[in-house]
Design a protein around this motif. Structure first.
Motif, PDB file in Angstrom:
ATOM      1  N   MET A   1      -2.853   2.428   8.183  1.00  0.00           N
ATOM      2  CA  MET A   1      -4.048   3.437   7.708  1.00  0.00           C
ATOM      3  C   MET A   1      -4.147   3.801   9.387  1.00  0.00           C
ATOM      4  N   ASP A   2      -5.174   4.934   9.283  1.00  0.00           N
ATOM      5  CA  ASP A   2      -6.035   5.336  10.480  1.00  0.00           C
ATOM      6  C   ASP A   2      -6.928   4.500  11.047  1.00  0.00           C
ATOM      7  N   GLY A   3      -7.342   3.896  12.525  1.00  0.00           N
ATOM      8  CA  GLY A   3      -7.803   3.344  12.734  1.00  0.00           C
ATOM      9  C   GLY A   3      -8.336   2.320  13.822  1.00  0.00           C
ATOM     10  N   ALA A   4      -8.946   1.374  13.940  1.00  0.00           N
ATOM     11  CA  ALA A   4      -8.532   1.074  15.729  1.00  0.00           C
ATOM     12  C   ALA A   4      -8.320  -0.562  16.110  1.00  0.00           C
TER      13      ALA A   4
ATOM     14  N   GLU B   1     -12.951  20.205  -1.726  1.00  0.00           N
ATOM     15  CA  GLU B   1     -11.517  19.860  -1.552  1.00  0.00           C
ATOM     16  C   GLU B   1     -11.545  20.043   0.245  1.00  0.00           C
ATOM     17  N   GLY B   2     -10.300  19.168   0.473  1.00  0.00           N
ATOM     18  CA  GLY B   2      -9.601  19.918   1.879  1.00  0.00           C
ATOM     19  C   GLY B   2     -10.190  18.414   2.814  1.00  0.00           C
ATOM     20  N   GLN B   3     -11.592  18.703   2.489  1.00  0.00           N
ATOM     21  CA  GLN B   3     -12.032  17.632   3.247  1.00  0.00           C
ATOM     22  C   GLN B   3     -11.068  15.846   3.761  1.00  0.00           C
ATOM     23  N   ALA B   4     -11.142  15.409   5.190  1.00  0.00           N
ATOM     24  CA  ALA B   4     -10.617  14.542   5.532  1.00  0.00           C
ATOM     25  C   ALA B   4     -11.370  12.859   4.920  1.00  0.00           C
ATOM     26  N   VAL B   5     -10.398  11.815   5.025  1.00  0.00           N
ATOM     27  CA  VAL B   5     -10.817  10.457   4.237  1.00  0.00           C
ATOM     28  C   VAL B   5     -10.647  10.060   5.970  1.00  0.00           C
ATOM     29  N   THR B   6     -11.759   9.640   6.741  1.00  0.00           N
ATOM     30  CA  THR B   6     -11.152   9.891   7.982  1.00  0.00           C
ATOM     31  C   THR B   6     -11.366   7.882   8.050  1.00  0.00           C
ATOM     32  N   PRO B   7     -11.266   7.441   8.789  1.00  0.00           N
ATOM     33  CA  PRO B   7     -11.345   5.618   8.950  1.00  0.00           C
ATOM     34  C   PRO B   7     -12.946   4.882   9.379  1.00  0.00           C
ATOM     35  N   PHE B   8     -13.567   5.845   9.632  1.00  0.00           N
ATOM     36  CA  PHE B   8     -14.559   5.772  10.637  1.00  0.00           C
ATOM     37  C   PHE B   8     -15.694   5.334   9.724  1.00  0.00           C
ATOM     38  N   TYR B   9     -15.555   5.347   8.321  1.00  0.00           N
ATOM     39  CA  TYR B   9     -16.727   5.534   8.178  1.00  0.00           C
ATOM     40  C   TYR B   9     -16.364   4.818   6.534  1.00  0.00           C
TER      41      TYR B   9
ATOM     42  N   SER C   1      -2.782   6.575  10.855  1.00  0.00           N
ATOM     43  CA  SER C   1      -2.015   5.351   9.392  1.00  0.00           C
ATOM     44  C   SER C   1      -0.413   5.813   9.916  1.00  0.00           C
ATOM     45  N   ARG C   2       0.920   4.334   9.850  1.00  0.00           N
ATOM     46  CA  ARG C   2       1.487   4.993  10.253  1.00  0.00           C
ATOM     47  C   ARG C   2       2.860   4.700  11.459  1.00  0.00           C
ATOM     48  N   GLN C   3       1.694   4.747  12.124  1.00  0.00           N
ATOM     49  CA  GLN C   3       2.236   4.472  13.531  1.00  0.00           C
ATOM     50  C   GLN C   3       2.525   3.411  13.762  1.00  0.00           C
ATOM     51  N   LEU C   4       3.821   3.807  14.814  1.00  0.00           N
ATOM     52  CA  LEU C   4       4.852   2.349  14.825  1.00  0.00           C
ATOM     53  C   LEU C   4       3.672   1.135  16.197  1.00  0.00           C
ATOM     54  N   LEU C   5       3.389   0.108  16.098  1.00  0.00           N
ATOM     55  CA  LEU C   5       2.479  -0.857  16.788  1.00  0.00           C
ATOM     56  C   LEU C   5       3.092  -1.534  17.460  1.00  0.00           C
ATOM     57  N   VAL C   6       4.531  -2.674  17.076  1.00  0.00           N
ATOM     58  CA  VAL C   6       4.673  -3.896  17.946  1.00  0.00           C
ATOM     59  C   VAL C   6       6.345  -3.226  16.931  1.00  0.00           C
ATOM     60  N   GLU C   7       6.965  -3.597  17.601  1.00  0.00           N
ATOM     61  CA  GLU C   7       8.631  -3.922  17.673  1.00  0.00           C
ATOM     62  C   GLU C   7       9.178  -4.835  17.825  1.00  0.00           C
ATOM     63  N   ILE C   8       9.593  -5.871  16.542  1.00  0.00           N
ATOM     64  CA  ILE C   8      10.109  -7.064  17.272  1.00  0.00           C
ATOM     65  C   ILE C   8      11.972  -6.991  16.516  1.00  0.00           C
ATOM     66  N   GLU C   9      12.523  -7.200  16.918  1.00  0.00           N
ATOM     67  CA  GLU C   9      13.624  -7.411  17.447  1.00  0.00           C
ATOM     68  C   GLU C   9      14.202  -9.692  16.299  1.00  0.00           C
ATOM     69  N   ALA C  10      14.865  -9.364  15.138  1.00  0.00           N
ATOM     70  CA  ALA C  10      14.709  -9.951  14.440  1.00  0.00           C
ATOM     71  C   ALA C  10      15.704 -11.104  14.862  1.00  0.00           C
TER      72      ALA C  10
END
Length: 662
Positions: free
Chosen positions: A596-599, A376-384, A650-659
Motif C-alpha cells: 500500500m502507499d506509506g512511509a 466519490e472520486g476522493q482518494a483514500v490515502t495512507p496518512f490516516y 502501492s506495488r512499488q518495488l522496494l527490494v530485489e532478491i536473487e533466489a
C-alpha cells in the motif's frame, strides 16, 4: 462561562461531518480544518469556512496545535470541538485553547492529563475505590523492573501503552521468554503513536466482555451515566462491533457499573462526554480498564437507545448549561448495533487499502444510520486511519437490529478500494454472535476460518457479468452507439477474453445465443457454462437476468479495469486479453513490493546480504500502523530501492532478491 457562536472542528472524516451536523442544527457556524490531502474532502465542503493547516502528514497538520489555534483566530471561531483521535485527549491542546480564550468542547486540562495516562489514572481509580485489574503501574520503566513485576503478576499478562488507545502499544504475553521482545515492540509503537513509551502491566483477563459506560458531567456538579455499550468483538484490540445494551446486562449490574463510572468521573470533577471502560468476566466481576475523555466512535448506539444527541450535550455543557436530564429521567429503549466500515482487505490479514473511491452508494433503510465522510472520486490515502464510515442499525429487539444491519452492510456499495463488508456481514450472522455470546476472544476462537478471511476466487457468474460488460463496451464502441447495442448475430465465433484477478487469470468465452437489444449470452469457463441476459445498463447499475433470475449489479468500468460490487464485496478485474503471456506483469518471488502507499520507517538489511524466507527486511508505516515486509525466498539482496523515511506507492518495488538455487 461566555457563550460562543462559531465552532471549529479540529478533525476530519466522518466525525467532523457528524459534529457539523449537530452544530448546524443548533444554529452555530462551523469551521473545518484540512490537510493538503483533504482539500476536497466532504467535511471541508460541509463547513461554512475552511482553513488548510499543512501537508498530508498528521504531524504537520492535524496534530499541529499552533496551526489549529491560528485557524480559529483567523476565522473568529470561539469554540473548538476536537472529535476523537488526533488532539482530542491532548491536555496541551485544551490548555492552548484556554490560553487563547477559546472554549474547548471537552473536559478540563487536569482530567485529560490524568485519564490520558493509563498508569496515573489507574492509581487514581484505586484511590477512588473503583475496581481495577491487578498489575504494575509504577514510575520505574526499565526492563529489569518490568520483568520482575511481570513475574510477580504471572502469565498471561498484558503490556499496555500508558498513553495509548486503539490497540497500539498493546501486547499479550503468554510466557516470560516473550516478555522483553514484546516490551521493546510495545514501547517503540507507543513512542511513535503517542509520543510516550511509558508502559503498564496487567494480569490478562481471559475471554472477558468489554463493556463501557457513557458518562456526562456539567459545570454545576452533575454527573450521570447513559447506560452501557458492549464492545467485545475486537480484532487486534480494536473494536469491530459495538452494541447497546450489553446482551448479558442486568439492572443490578448496570447500576453497579454505572455508579462505579460516575465515581471515576467525579474523582476528577468531570465535565462533558466521557467513557469509562471495564472488563466484565463470566462471574459478573468487573474491572476498570481506562477512561476516554472524549466522544467515542461508537456513541451513535447510545444516542439511538436513549433518544439523545450526545454532541448537542457536549456543546451545551461546554457553554455552561446544566445537563438536560437527571439520572432518573434517562430512559433506554430498544437495541442498536454499530460496525465500522474500513478500507482493508480482510483476506490479506486486514491489510489497509489505499486508492480512489470510484463508487460510494450506501442505501439508507428504515432504522439504519450511516455516519461517513466519503465523496466519490476522493482518494483514500495512507496518512490516516482506514475507517471510512460507521453503519448503525436500531430495532425493538437485538435481532431486529442485527438483521437490519446485515442488510445495510451488504447494500453499502463501495468500489475502487476494498472494504470489509463481507467480513462484517458474516460476523453479524455467526450463530455465536447472533446468540449474544461473543467475548473478546470471539474472532480468534470462532471466526478464524470464515470464508471472508480467505481470498475470493471470482465465480463463473461474476466472470460472466464482467465478460458481458466488457464485450458490450467494445461492441458499443465499434458501433458508436451507447447502451446495449452492437451485439453480433447468433452463430458467430465465440468472443474470448482473459480476466486477471490479483495474480490469477481466468479465460472466459462468450457467445451470443440470441441477438437484439436484450441479447441472450452463453458464457463458459472450461466445462462450466451459464446463460445471462443484459436488460439495462447506465454506467453505474446493471440489470440482468441470470439463469432466469433477475438482479441488479453495481459496477464501474474504466479502461481495462472493471469493478463489480456483489455478495463478496469489491471485486476488481483487469482485462488482459491482449497482454502477452508472462511479460512485464509476471510476478517475481524475489521482489518485495509495497502492499500500500506509506512511509519506510526501518530498513533492516543491506545490498549483498544473505536473507532467509520470512526474514524481516523493511517496516512500512501506513494508516497509523506498522507493517512488516519479509523476504519471500532464500537468497541474496541485489538491490534496495528505498531508504528510511521514503514515501512509497502501492506495488512499488522496494527490494530485489536473487533466489538461491536450492
Amino acid at each position: 462561562m461566555p457563550a460562543f457562536n462559531k465552532i471549529l472542528i479540529a478533525n476530519r472524516g466522518e466525525i467532523a461531518c457528524r459534529v457539523m451536523r449537530t452544530a448546524l442544527e443548533l444554529g452555530y457556524r462551523t469551521v473545518a480544518v484540512y490537510s493538503e490531502a483533504d482539500a476536497d474532502a466532504r467535511h471541508v465542503q460541509l463547513a461554512d469556512e475552511a482553513v488548510c493547516i499543512g501537508p498530508a502528514q498528521v504531524s504537520q497538520s492535524y496534530l499541529r496545535i499552533d496551526a489549529i489555534i491560528e485557524a480559529a483566530r483567523r476565522t473568529g471561531a470561539d469554540a473548538i470541538h476536537p472529535g476523537y483521535g488526533f488532539l482530542s485527549e491532548n491536555a496541551d491542546f485544551a490548555r492552548a485553547c484556554a490560553d487563547a480564550g477559546i472554549a474547548f468542547i471537552g473536559p478540563s486540562v487536569d482530567a485529560i492529563h490524568l485519564m490520558g495516562s493509563k498508569r496515573l489514572s489507574k492509581i487514581a481509580m484505586l484511590e477512588a475505590g473503583v475496581p481495577c485489574i491487578p498489575g504494575y503501574e509504577g514510575a520505574a520503566q526499565d526492563d529489569d523492573t518490568l520483568a520482575s513485576e511481570a513475574e510477580r503478576i504471572g502469565y498471561p499478562l498484558m503490556i499496555k501503552a500508558s498513553a495509548g488507545g486503539g490497540g497500539r502499544g498493546m501486547r499479550l504475553v503468554q510466557a516470560s521468554a516473550e516478555l522483553l521482545a514484546q516490551i521493546r515492540t510495545a514501547r517503540s509503537e507507543a513512542q511513535n503513536a503517542f509520543g510516550s513509551g511509558e508502559l503498564i502491566l496487567e494480569r490478562a483477563v481471559i475471554r472477558p466482555r468489554h463493556v463501557e459506560i457513557q458518562v456526562f458531567g456539567d459545570t454545576h456538579g452533575n454527573i450521570v451515566y447513559l447506560g452501557e455499550r458492549d464492545c467485545s468483538v475486537q480484532r487486534r484490540h480494536q473494536k469491530v462491533v459495538e452494541e447497546a445494551p450489553c446482551p448479558v446486562m442486568t439492572p443490578e449490574l448496570r447500576r453497579a457499573m454505572g455508579e462505579a463510572a460516575v465515581k471515576a468521573a467525579a474523582s476528577v470533577s468531570y465535565v462533558g462526554a466521557g467513557t469509562v471502560e471495564f472488563l466484565l468476566d463470566a462471574s459478573g466481576e468487573f474491572f476498570f480498564l481506562e477512561m476516554n475523555t472524549r466522544l467515542q466512535v461508537e456513541h451513535p448506539v447510545t444516542e439511538l437507545i436513549s433518544g439523545q444527541d450526545l454532541v448537542a450535550w457536549q456543546i451545551r455543557t461546554a457553554a455552561g448549561q446544566p445537563l438536560p436530564l437527571r439520572q432518573e429521567e434517562i430512559r433506554l429503549q430498544g437495541h442498536a448495533i454499530e460496525v465500522r466500515l474500513y478500507a482493508e482487505d480482510a483476506a490479506a490479514g486486514f491489510l489497509p487499502q489505499t486508492g480512489q473511491v470510484l463508487r460510494w452508494e450506501p442505501e439508507l433503510l428504515p432504522g439504519v444510520r450511516i455516519d461517513h465522510g466519503l465523496l466519490e472520486g476522493q482518494a483514500v490515502t495512507p496518512f490516516y486511519d482506514p475507517m471510512l464510515a460507521k453503519v448503525i442499525a436500531y430495532g425493538e429487539t437485538r435481532d431486529d437490529a442485527r438483521r437490519k444491519l446485515v442488510r445495510a452492510v451488504e447494500r453499502c456499495v463501495l468500489l475502487g478500494v476494498n472494504g470489509n463488508q463481507r467480513f462484517l456481514a458474516n460476523l453479524l450472522e455467526h450463530p455465536q454472535f447472533a446468540a449474544g455470546n461473543a467475548t473478546t476472544a470471539f474472532i480468534a476462537e470462532h471466526f478464524e476460518n470464515d470464508p471472508s478471511l480467505q481470498p475470493h476466487s471470482a465465480s463463473l457468474a461474476e466472470l460472466a457479468i464482467a465478460a458481458a460488460l466488457l464485450y458490450q463496451a467494445s461492441a458499443g464502441a465499434r458501433a458508436h452507439q451507447p447502451g446495449l447495442s452492437g451485439w453480433r448475430n447468433a452463430g458467430g465465433a465465440p468472443w474470448r477474453c482473459v480476466l486477471k484477478q490479483g495474480e490469477h487469470r481466468h479465460a472466459v468465452e462468450l457467445a451470443v445465443a440470441a441477438g437484439g437489444p436484450q441479447a441472450q449470452l452463453r458464457v463458459s469457463r472450461g466445462d462450466e457454462q451459464l446463460c445471462l441476459r443484459l436488460l439495462a445498463s447506465d454506467g453505474r447499475w446493471l440489470t440482468l437476468e441470470l439463469d432466469g433470475v433477475r438482479r441488479r449489479q453495481a459496477y464501474h468500468h474504466e479502461g481495462e479495469h472493471l469493478w463489480l460490487y456483489g455478495e463478496q464485496g469489491n471485486l476488481e478485474l483487469l482485462d488482459v486479453t491482449h497482454e502477452p503471456a508472462g511479460g512485464q506483469n509476471a510476478a517475481s518471488s524475489g521482489a518485495v513490493k509495497a502492499p500500500m502507499d506509506g512511509a519506510i520507517v526501518d530498513v533492516l538489511t543491506s545490498e549483498g546480504a544473505s536473507v532467509s524466507k520470512g526474514q524481516l527486511l523493511l517496516v512500512l508505516e501506513a494508516m497509523k500502523m506498522e507493517h512488516p515486509l519479509k523476504a519471500g525466498v532464500d537468497g541474496i539482496v541485489r538491490r534496495i530501492g528505498v531508504s528510511q523515511g521514503d514515501q512509497v506507492k502501492s506495488r512499488q518495488l522496494l527490494v530485489e532478491i536473487e533466489a538461491s538455487e536450492t
